[in-house]
Write a protein that holds these residues in place. Sequence first.
Motif, PDB file in Angstrom:
ATOM      1  N   ILE A  94     -18.982 -18.587 -35.864  1.00 35.34           N
ATOM      2  CA  ILE A  94     -17.650 -18.781 -35.934  1.00 35.34           C
ATOM      3  C   ILE A  94     -16.762 -17.245 -35.838  1.00 35.34           C
ATOM      4  O   ILE A  94     -15.594 -17.350 -35.452  1.00 35.34           O
ATOM      5  N   GLY A  95     -17.397 -16.533 -36.211  1.00 35.40           N
ATOM      6  CA  GLY A  95     -16.623 -15.098 -36.300  1.00 35.40           C
ATOM      7  C   GLY A  95     -16.052 -14.636 -35.053  1.00 35.40           C
ATOM      8  O   GLY A  95     -14.886 -14.440 -35.088  1.00 35.40           O
ATOM      9  N   PRO A  96     -16.746 -14.657 -33.857  1.00 37.02           N
ATOM     10  CA  PRO A  96     -15.817 -14.370 -32.656  1.00 37.02           C
ATOM     11  C   PRO A  96     -14.800 -15.203 -32.203  1.00 37.02           C
ATOM     12  O   PRO A  96     -13.777 -14.746 -31.670  1.00 37.02           O
ATOM     13  N   VAL A  97     -15.097 -16.504 -32.721  1.00 42.28           N
ATOM     14  CA  VAL A  97     -13.639 -17.438 -32.562  1.00 42.28           C
ATOM     15  C   VAL A  97     -12.515 -16.956 -33.183  1.00 42.28           C
ATOM     16  O   VAL A  97     -11.475 -16.899 -32.619  1.00 42.28           O
ATOM     17  N   TYR A  98     -12.661 -16.677 -34.451  1.00 37.35           N
ATOM     18  CA  TYR A  98     -11.632 -16.163 -35.348  1.00 37.35           C
ATOM     19  C   TYR A  98     -11.170 -14.856 -34.922  1.00 37.35           C
ATOM     20  O   TYR A  98      -9.827 -14.494 -34.761  1.00 37.35           O
ATOM     21  N   ALA A  99     -11.742 -13.988 -34.315  1.00 38.25           N
ATOM     22  CA  ALA A  99     -11.547 -12.508 -33.810  1.00 38.25           C
ATOM     23  C   ALA A  99     -10.759 -12.726 -32.806  1.00 38.25           C
ATOM     24  O   ALA A  99      -9.491 -12.224 -32.609  1.00 38.25           O
ATOM     25  N   ALA A 100     -11.056 -13.610 -31.903  1.00 39.10           N
ATOM     26  CA  ALA A 100     -10.345 -13.804 -30.524  1.00 39.10           C
ATOM     27  C   ALA A 100      -9.102 -14.561 -30.823  1.00 39.10           C
ATOM     28  O   ALA A 100      -8.028 -14.434 -30.176  1.00 39.10           O
ATOM     29  N   ARG A 101      -8.816 -15.129 -31.951  1.00 38.63           N
ATOM     30  CA  ARG A 101      -7.553 -16.057 -32.569  1.00 38.63           C
ATOM     31  C   ARG A 101      -6.781 -15.102 -33.358  1.00 38.63           C
ATOM     32  O   ARG A 101      -5.770 -15.595 -34.074  1.00 38.63           O
TER      33      ARG A 101
END
Length: 231
Positions: A94-101
């Motif tokens: 999930i971390g990369p999704v949050y970083a992208a958003r």
Amino acid sequence: MTQSNYAETVAPQVQRNLDNVIDNDLWKRKALSSRDRSIVTLSGLIARGQLDAMPEIVGKALDSDVSPDEIAEIVNHLAFYTGFANAKSAIASIGPVYAARDIKAQQLPSSELELLPLNEEQEKQRANYVGSTFGDVSPGTVQYTTDALFRDLWLRPGLEPRDRSLATVAALVATGQVEQVNFHLNKAMDNGLTQEEAGEVLTTLAFYSGWPKAFSALPVFKEIFEKRNEK
């Protein structure tokens, strides 16, 4: 080459089903809101450790008004119901999704929250039954069930009781834990999940966790529906 391109060269019908049956049909069915369907799907993926599919579903959840703090609570909740290793793997996915958003830590829930009120009578009945039945077998499990789950986890306000139950039922079905479904599906319906919505949970999980998992749960769901309709 993207995953979609690989699908065309390895198993093109899978991609066609993803496009035509899942994205353009399943996710548009009215029996379950896209918000609920994303909670069900995300919970099933976490339970089964299916990390590759998780970023897309986390995106769907965020786009369907599931907030970052609610996703955090789902991950925390399922750490207890599907294992902390699965939760840690989900966090990494999930971390990369949050970083992208650009989702920051301050948007996530505090570890110190005022818990929801406890139904003391109901909890006393549950604790007495579990303690008298299994206390001599595994006292530690019985104690943590009371202290960590029913006097803490289930009372955290970051996720509505109905949604917490929805995530639990989805995870149990996805992992074939049908012997635990009776208690938790009844709890989910007591918390507001309708029979139609519960049935659609199985429809969703048939695609994401496999038809055998859904069909193994069908008799349990059927019996619960029948008993509740008799009242």
